[in-house]
Scaffold this active site. Structure first.
Site, PDB file in Angstrom:
ATOM      1  N   GLU A   1       1.082  -1.305  -0.146  1.00  0.00           N
ATOM      2  CA  GLU A   1       0.017  -0.093  -0.012  1.00  0.00           C
ATOM      3  C   GLU A   1       0.682   1.202   0.060  1.00  0.00           C
ATOM      4  OE1 GLU A   1      -2.761  -0.097   3.286  1.00  0.00           O
ATOM      5  OE2 GLU A   1      -3.623   1.728   2.944  1.00  0.00           O
TER       6      GLU A   1
ATOM      7  N   ARG B   1       4.879 -12.650  10.030  1.00  0.00           N
ATOM      8  CA  ARG B   1       5.426 -11.536   9.713  1.00  0.00           C
ATOM      9  C   ARG B   1       6.785 -11.527  10.389  1.00  0.00           C
ATOM     10  NH1 ARG B   1       1.976  -7.333   9.528  1.00  0.00           N
ATOM     11  NH2 ARG B   1       3.474  -5.749   9.855  1.00  0.00           N
TER      12      ARG B   1
ATOM     13  N   LYS C   1       4.139   0.763  10.001  1.00  0.00           N
ATOM     14  CA  LYS C   1       4.339   1.723   9.156  1.00  0.00           C
ATOM     15  C   LYS C   1       3.584   3.095   9.814  1.00  0.00           C
ATOM     16  CE  LYS C   1       3.087   0.038   4.721  1.00  0.00           C
ATOM     17  NZ  LYS C   1       2.434   0.214   3.410  1.00  0.00           N
TER      18      LYS C   1
END
Ligand code: ATP
Ligand code: MG
Length: 556
Positions: free
Chosen positions: A37, A263, A273
């Site tokens: 994204e 992850r 982020k």
């Protein structure tokens, strides 16, 4: 299926699945995608995903797409799109002609939303976000049907078309899938497919004022691109039934399947982020490419080579259970990679002047080896003269027993040069040692005594006249704790994450070079020229020290 985390073999459960799919003929080829994204810079966690998606595709003769998941126009910027592309390329991967955007598919996604409405499988809901939240139920209680759930197909189509036409304000209505408000999996309780958002999109401008949700866009984008293995992180495992529901209920051109892996989390840093954006925005760091940041841009600026990142990702492997990787694992991958490639140089970080009182002649040139394990790297000349610098830490006036470096009366070797003996200590008014008077033994040229006498230490040094002043930036972890509390991260930051040494000395040729190839400053660590360097003031970043000293420094 048994899980393999065998980093040594380069195999993991994802690659095993791909292999099995190819062997059984279930798949004829492999297509993966990396779907960032564009709302921030990539970090080392993304590197794991990039290496997995691009790496696996490469190994099995397939391809990997770069797809920007640009369904949320509010947070997305062109700067991020450009940075992400640069970072993926730098890491060593190439999407060829396969660059896509979820926004490329807005028209198709819209048509599929109407398809669901026509099939009685989607409806426009006028409830407020708060009402929707309350009606969703909990993990233990089923949700409640919306009072708008039984609208006719005609009414739904009409309202949805008017949503697209811009007749309603933000948040007034949404389009939802009609699945099951009592489903055990909350993701299946009539998830939102479209929301109204009057916003300018970086690519589609004002063409749209309704935007698809992540869930509605992602799997269908995979299907359009004929992605076979849609690899994502574990938090999406609960979304997989919804992913499959869309694929089963829409006339999509291919049947992708989603797989989840753990992850990456690393001690002493944060891979979120949201947090990284805040660090930049509130100026806790100098920018996205601050060398203390876990971003690829930051690591690059610090001097970490892409090969070290790939090696780190190979070493940690791919697993199905979340875990926390010790930062020391990353550091050693960087060290091991740089040890093979970085040329050796000498630099003095905290200089102490040494005068060789019995050195009379003009400066002479000595030969230094550029890489101890690679003769093809050659040699270079370094100047030796009457005035030198050594490291302040390499001298102690009153040394403890085990201190073998320089002290009054002691003899040590200067690398590539001579044995020297400390004869006299010069101090300033406050009693600080400012200069050493030493003698050298001309017979020890090159570093060995013909009479066979030994010294216990070899020091690095530079000529006072033939060296150049430089700034050194030493980096330590951004956070004080191995597992920073992200809710309160400003209080968790390490106040000593950056240490600047303003009076260091480096070899002149290094000062003149614009190369950003990392070098090893002997006995100090790996360093890389920083873009803040100017013609008369080189600046070097410490990429990584030679040994793991951090645990000691923080007193752990
Ligand atoms: P956000 O926190 O905004 O959701 P994100 O870190 O998930 O962002 P995306 O741009 O959605 O960022 O990530 C792109 C891809 O990278 C996704 O497939 C995601 O699963 C993967 N990814 C993100 N963070 C990690 C991580 N720490 N380890 C491994 N993969 C990751
Ligand atoms: Mg995400």
């Amino acid at each position: 299926m048994t899980e393999t985390v065998a980093a040594e073999t380069g195999r993991d459960f994802i690659r095993d699945i791909i292999q099995a799919d190819l062997d059984s003929g279930r798949r004829q080829g492999v297509v993966t995608r990396f779907p960032p994204e564009p709302n921030g810079y990539l970090h080392i966690g993304h590197a794991k995903s990039i290496c997995l998606n691009f790496g696996a595709a490469q190994e099995f003769g397939g391809r990997c797409h770069l797809r920007f998941d640009d369904t949320n126009p509010v947070k997305e910027e062109q700067e991020y799109i450009d940075a992400i592309k640069a970072d993926v390329r730098w890491l060593g991967f190439d999407w060829g002609e396969h660059l896509y955007h979820a926004s490329d598919y807005f028209e198709q996604l819209y048509a599929w939303a109407e398809h669901l409405i026509q099939a009685g499988k989607a409806y426009v809901d006028d409830q407020s976000p708060e009402e929707m939240r309350l009606a969703r139920g909990t993990l233990t209680e089923p949700g409640k049907n919306s009072p708008f759930r039984d609208r006719t197909i005609e009414e739904n189509l009409d309202l949805f078309r008017r949503m697209r036409a811009g007749e309603f304000p933000n948040g007034a209505r949404v389009l939802r899938a009609k699945i099951d408000m009592a489903a055990g999996n909350i993701n299946l309780r009539d998830p939102v497919l479209y929301r109204i958002l009057h916003a300018n999109h970086p690519r589609t401008g004002t063409a749209w004022c309704i935007y698809p949700s992540y869930d509605f866009a992602h799997g269908q984008s995979d299907a359009i691109e004929h992605v076979t293995h849609s690899i994502c992180t574990l938090e999406f495992a609960d979304h997989r039934p919804l992913y499959d529901w869309f694929i089963d209920n829409l006339p999509v051109p291919s049947q992708p399947h989603q797989y989840e892996f753990a992850r990456l989390n690393i001690t002493y840093t944060v891979l979120s982020k949201r947090v990284l954006t805040t660090l930049v925005r509130d100026k806790h760091v100098a920018g996205w490419d601050d060398p203390r940041m876990p971003t690829l841009a930051g690591l690059r600026r610090r001097g970490v080579p892409p090969a070290a990142l790939r090696e780190f990702v190979r070493r940690i492997g791919v697993a199905k259970a979340n875990s926390l990787v010790d930062m020391a694992m990353f550091d050693s991958a960087v060290r091991d990679t740089l040890n093979k490639t970085a040329q050796r140089r000498m630099a003095v970080l905290k200089p102490l002047k040494v005068v060789i009182t019995n050195y009379e002649g003009p400066d002479e040139e000595l030969e230094a080896v550029n890489h101890p394990d690679d003769p093809s790297a050659g040699t270079r000349k370094i100047a030796f003269g009457r005035e030198l610098y050594i490291e302040q830490d390499d001298f102690m006036e009153n040394p403890p027993k085990k201190f073998f470096r320089l002290s009054p009366g002691k003899e040590v070797r200067l690398r590539y040069a001579y044995f020297i003996t400390c004869q006299e200590v010069v101090k300033d008014e406050s009693g600080n040692v400012v200069e050493l008077r030493c003698t050298y033994d001309p017979a020890t040229k090159g570093g060995d005594a013909p009479d066979g006498r030994k010294v216990k230490a070899t020091l690095h040094w530079l000529s006072a006249r033939d060296s150049v002043a430089a700034e050194m930036r030493l980096y330590n972890p951004l956070f004080k704790n191995p597992e920073p509390n992200v809710a309160d991260f400003t209080n968790e930051m390490n106040p000593n994450s950056l240490e600047v040494l303003a009076d260091a000395r480096i070899e002149p040729a290094l000062a003149r070079s614009n190369s950003t190839e990392p070098v090893q400053f002997e006995r100090q660590g790996y360093f890389t020229r920083d873009p803040d360097s100017t013609a008369d003031r080189p600046v070097f970043n410490r990429t990584i020290g030679l040994r793991d000293t951090f645990a000691k420094e923080v007193g752990k």
